[in-house]
Motif scaffolding. Sequence first.
Motif, mmCIF file in Angstrom:
data_model
loop_
_atom_site.group_PDB
_atom_site.id
_atom_site.type_symbol
_atom_site.label_atom_id
_atom_site.label_comp_id
_atom_site.label_asym_id
_atom_site.label_seq_id
_atom_site.Cartn_x
_atom_site.Cartn_y
_atom_site.Cartn_z
ATOM 1 N N SER A 75 6.230 -25.713 64.923
ATOM 2 C CA SER A 75 7.130 -25.879 66.064
ATOM 3 C C SER A 75 8.227 -24.818 66.084
ATOM 4 O O SER A 75 8.870 -24.605 67.116
ATOM 5 N N GLU B 160 -0.388 -33.250 60.564
ATOM 6 C CA GLU B 160 1.001 -33.541 60.905
ATOM 7 C C GLU B 160 1.969 -32.840 59.957
ATOM 8 O O GLU B 160 3.081 -32.470 60.340
ATOM 9 N N SER B 161 1.539 -32.629 58.702
ATOM 10 C CA SER B 161 2.408 -31.994 57.721
ATOM 11 C C SER B 161 2.729 -30.546 58.090
ATOM 12 O O SER B 161 3.726 -29.987 57.628
ATOM 13 N N GLN B 162 1.885 -29.902 58.913
ATOM 14 C CA GLN B 162 2.116 -28.505 59.286
ATOM 15 C C GLN B 162 2.781 -28.352 60.641
ATOM 16 O O GLN B 162 3.224 -27.265 60.993
ATOM 17 N N GLN B 163 2.856 -29.419 61.413
ATOM 18 C CA GLN B 163 3.341 -29.302 62.785
ATOM 19 C C GLN B 163 4.825 -28.951 62.847
ATOM 20 O O GLN B 163 5.274 -28.255 63.769
ATOM 21 N N ARG B 164 5.597 -29.424 61.886
ATOM 22 C CA ARG B 164 7.025 -29.117 61.893
ATOM 23 C C ARG B 164 7.264 -27.614 61.763
ATOM 24 O O ARG B 164 8.084 -27.037 62.479
ATOM 25 N N ALA B 165 6.519 -26.973 60.851
ATOM 26 C CA ALA B 165 6.681 -25.528 60.675
ATOM 27 C C ALA B 165 6.183 -24.773 61.901
ATOM 28 O O ALA B 165 6.804 -23.802 62.356
ATOM 29 N N PRO C 281 6.846 -30.969 71.465
ATOM 30 C CA PRO C 281 7.815 -31.459 70.475
ATOM 31 C C PRO C 281 9.176 -31.695 71.127
ATOM 32 O O PRO C 281 9.625 -30.905 71.970
ATOM 33 N N ALA D 254 9.194 -20.885 57.713
ATOM 34 C CA ALA D 254 9.378 -22.332 57.773
ATOM 35 C C ALA D 254 8.307 -23.069 56.977
ATOM 36 O O ALA D 254 8.581 -24.115 56.382
ATOM 37 N N ASP E 11 12.035 -32.307 69.251
ATOM 38 C CA ASP E 11 13.135 -31.980 68.332
ATOM 39 C C ASP E 11 13.090 -30.512 67.926
ATOM 40 O O ASP E 11 13.262 -30.172 66.762
ATOM 41 N N LEU E 12 12.837 -29.631 68.903
ATOM 42 C CA LEU E 12 12.780 -28.203 68.606
ATOM 43 C C LEU E 12 14.149 -27.676 68.190
ATOM 44 O O LEU E 12 15.186 -28.121 68.687
#
Length: 675
Positions: A617, A610-615, A653, A488, A655-656
């Motif tokens: 998650s 914050e740019s890495q938190q999506r991956a 999170p 991701a 929106d997992l």
Amino acid sequence: TPARGQLGGDGPLVRSAGVLVRSIAAFAPIAAELRARGVPVEVVGLGGLLAEPEVADLVATLRVLADPLAGSAAARLLTGARWRIGAADLAALWRRARELAAVPEGNEDSALDAAVAERAELTGLVDAIDDPGPAERYSAEGYRRITALSRELAGLRSRLDQTLPELVADIERTMLLDVEAAARPGSVGRVHLDAFADVVTEFAESSSSPTLSAFVDYLAAAEHAEDGLEPGEVVVATDRVQILTVHAAKGLEWQLVAVPHLVEGVFPAKRRGGCWLTSVTELPAALRGDRIDLPELRLHGGEDRKQVAEAIQRHQEDFAQRHADEERRLCYVALTRSEHTLLLSGHWWGETAKKPLGPSVFLTEVADKLRDDPSLGSVVEWAERPDEEQNPYLAQTREAHWPADPLGQRREAVATGAAMVLEELARLDAQDEAADQVPGSEHGPDDDPESWAADTDVLLAERARGQQETTRVVLPDHMSVSQLVDLAADPGALARRLRRPLPQAPNTVARRGTAFHAWLERRFGVARLLDFDDLPGAADTDAEADADAEALREAFERSEWAHRTPYDVEVPFVCEVDGVLLRGRMDAVFADPDGGWTVVDWKTGQMPPESQQRALSVQLAAYRVAWASLNRIPVGKVRAAFHYVRSNRTVRPVDLLDADGLRDLLRSVPAAGDA
């Protein structure tokens, strides 16, 4: 391969195939025949797994390390695919073993005794490998191979203080078994080595004494267990034929299922032992865990001798009938594992049988049913009882080359490829030498005698090229959650690591020995062994030193989680998503008051940008889907959170990804047919 062929006419393509056998003794010959026809094969279950070449070599090494008198295991290594010691050198090594054992002169046996396992167990063949004596006793190549094996075994002995999983992984690397498995044609690859590694990890976790000698004894028991030991979780594969016992196939289904050896004495199997009244190896019925289902010996105390004998006879007959009923139920399991096509077969002659065997009652009943109702299937061939009373297999003369060539018919192609690689390496070396002689070159031989600068230039150029190139790879069949996070975050970086695996840089958080995670395990009363990719913090992006472990403990005690009791901790899992097996461990799972669950992953580093938190998650998404799958509950009832211990902050999170989202993530890379 035939596993992906067509089932005749316009039938569907075979997506999965299984061969179900009654006894683990059938694993090796069936697997060998399928491989000879180019069919990729996976042997499921420890009993059959031990017969696979790479696993057998690994186990032989374990036996040699555990027992210096394990001569048969040493003979396996010497004559196996890698070292291939010939008869003359083996006989010389045997004489050296007798010499070390101080066998009196004039009591020498035939040199052929060197190949007899029973004698090898008594003569210290392992000692002869450690001290082979003068080189002139052997051929030049044989002596080189024996001494090379000796050095490898000595190195492994020096590292016996490792944990059992680490030792097995060390043996795998040292003996080049991982290379052998990867070089094998077909899609099986490391499947058997990975399955054995799972057995090792399970044994280390569950055994009260996970020592090398205890594990070797455990393997010996598994090898002689007729039905094989419990194989653990079995996942139906779609790229290979799976061979397993009928016991292990319960609850599974394949599109095509073959059940061979439906012959008398095999399936149904002969009853092992007898009644507990007549066999000292049988536990008395009253002491067995299944005593409620066992036949009861009805004696009231007033019977005479004849009546007691009759009661015992009836009791024995009841046990025999119970065994027959169990075999019939087991046959029902085998016959109901197929989704589309079921193949049944028997034979009159086995390879070692002295008398004809013939079809069992199960095969006969099925054949009669098919003849009565052809819509159910067909009897393709039915051989009548042979006229001869002697086994024709026993009269055949068998020839084989020894030591066997592990490459077989692939020898010429592999040798040609190896020659091309060596030729290219020689050409590159010649270019480097010529460049060193050019005046004004960037690094001359005098300036860089150890080639450090030249190697650095090569590595930097490779790194720059790797950042510019687009690497396309096919995802492996097995992935860790850490790899899923990498997919991701940076698919290109993961692709480069998959294409060219390299050792990971040391990570203090990823190691189980960090002070915080060790303390947390003690606090929750759990201490389990972990795989490297499953270690606490393996997916962390920041690694803090252990020097401030006390501050981490104090911070955790101030958190909301310090006052809650986890339902489970360090939960291992394997779940399938779009044909890929994801494996990992959840740090802790808490039961919520509303009937839901919360999976928590402890993070000892700083919060990522914050740019890495999506991956990141994606890690929680995988845990959430895994817990729902393990407990067969809707994914919506499972929450997941990161708890950053240092800052005492819990991130939940909202929106997992669900199972469909993880499937889309995996489908973002090329499929096997597109690569």
